[in-house]
Design a protein around this motif. Structure first.
Motif, short mmCIF file in Angstrom:
data_model
loop_
_atom_site.label_atom_id
_atom_site.label_comp_id
_atom_site.label_asym_id
_atom_site.label_seq_id
_atom_site.Cartn_x
_atom_site.Cartn_y
_atom_site.Cartn_z
N UNK A 28 0.84 -1.20 0.00
CA UNK A 28 0.00 0.00 0.00
C UNK A 28 0.88 1.25 0.00
N UNK A 29 0.29 2.35 -0.35
CA UNK A 29 1.02 3.62 -0.35
C UNK A 29 0.22 4.64 0.42
N UNK A 30 0.93 5.55 1.06
CA UNK A 30 0.30 6.56 1.90
C UNK A 30 0.69 7.95 1.42
N UNK A 31 -0.30 8.81 1.30
CA UNK A 31 -0.12 10.21 0.94
C UNK A 31 -0.25 11.01 2.23
N UNK A 32 0.79 11.72 2.58
CA UNK A 32 0.83 12.48 3.82
C UNK A 32 1.03 13.94 3.45
N UNK A 82 -3.10 15.56 6.69
CA UNK A 82 -4.00 14.56 6.11
C UNK A 82 -3.20 13.31 5.80
N UNK A 83 -3.85 12.17 5.97
CA UNK A 83 -3.25 10.87 5.67
C UNK A 83 -4.25 10.08 4.84
N UNK A 84 -3.83 9.69 3.63
CA UNK A 84 -4.70 8.96 2.71
C UNK A 84 -3.97 7.69 2.28
N UNK A 85 -4.69 6.57 2.26
CA UNK A 85 -4.11 5.30 1.85
C UNK A 85 -4.62 4.92 0.46
N UNK A 86 -3.69 4.44 -0.36
CA UNK A 86 -4.01 3.88 -1.67
C UNK A 86 -3.48 2.45 -1.71
N UNK A 87 -4.00 1.65 -2.63
CA UNK A 87 -3.57 0.26 -2.72
C UNK A 87 -2.13 0.11 -3.21
N UNK A 93 -0.07 7.86 -7.39
CA UNK A 93 0.47 8.80 -8.37
C UNK A 93 -0.53 9.07 -9.51
N UNK A 94 -1.33 8.06 -9.86
CA UNK A 94 -2.37 8.28 -10.88
C UNK A 94 -3.36 9.34 -10.39
N UNK A 95 -3.74 9.26 -9.11
CA UNK A 95 -4.64 10.27 -8.54
C UNK A 95 -3.95 11.63 -8.52
N UNK A 117 3.87 14.23 0.75
CA UNK A 117 4.85 13.15 0.63
C UNK A 117 4.11 11.86 0.34
N UNK A 118 4.79 10.94 -0.31
CA UNK A 118 4.24 9.60 -0.54
C UNK A 118 5.24 8.60 0.05
N UNK A 119 4.72 7.58 0.70
CA UNK A 119 5.58 6.55 1.27
C UNK A 119 4.89 5.21 1.07
N UNK A 120 5.67 4.20 0.68
CA UNK A 120 5.13 2.86 0.55
C UNK A 120 4.99 2.22 1.92
N UNK A 121 3.93 1.45 2.07
CA UNK A 121 3.72 0.71 3.30
C UNK A 121 4.52 -0.58 3.26
N UNK A 122 4.43 -1.32 4.33
CA UNK A 122 5.10 -2.61 4.41
C UNK A 122 4.13 -3.71 4.03
N UNK A 123 4.64 -4.82 3.56
CA UNK A 123 3.78 -5.90 3.09
C UNK A 123 3.73 -7.08 4.05
N UNK A 124 4.26 -6.93 5.26
CA UNK A 124 4.26 -8.03 6.24
C UNK A 124 2.86 -8.34 6.68
#
Length: 124
Positions: A28-32, A82-87, A93-95, A117-124
């Motif tokens: 997942x990715x997070x927009x902060x 603001x914190x928004x999560x994308x898949x 980035x498309x948004x 900022x954009x940051x990738x989440x962890x997949x654990x």
């Protein structure tokens, strides 16, 4: 014996398939964003509903937002966050690069200054 071998083979193939799908899954990715709002009322009325709509249209989910922020370490953040999560980062980035978001930002820019900022989440 044949049934037992078939079950064992099916279980093994299923486990391999699940691991393959997990390996292909994007994190997942997070927009902060940190937002300094100069004029809150029109920001909330004109911009916020539009950006919420565009986030949803691109599969995003608002997780947090507002000005009630507590600094745990370091300097406190600016007025709002603001914190928004994308898949995925691609989806985020498309948004962010969409014509709709660019139009929404024209409204936001009248009332606020944004650092994002954009940051990738962890997949654990």
């Amino acid at each position: 014996l044949a049934v037992a071998l078939a079950l064992l083979a099916g279980f093994g193939l299923g486990a391999v398939a699940v691991e393959g799908l997990r390996a292909e899954a994007k994190p997942p990715a997070y927009y902060i964003s940190e937002i300094v709002v100069r004029d809150l009322d029109p920001y909330l009325k004109e911009y916020l509903p539009k950006v919420k709509e565009s986030v949803k249209a691109f599969g995003g989910r608002s997780l947090a937002g507002g000005d009630k922020i507590i600094a745990i370490e370091g300097d406190p953040p600016k007025h709002r966050m603001a914190l928004v999560q994308f898949d995925s980062l691609d989806q985020l980035m498309a948004w962010r690069n969409s014509p709709q978001y660019k139009e929404d930002r024209k409204i936001s820019d009248k009332y606020a200054t944004v650092e994002a900022y954009a940051v990738e989440g962890v997949t654990d």
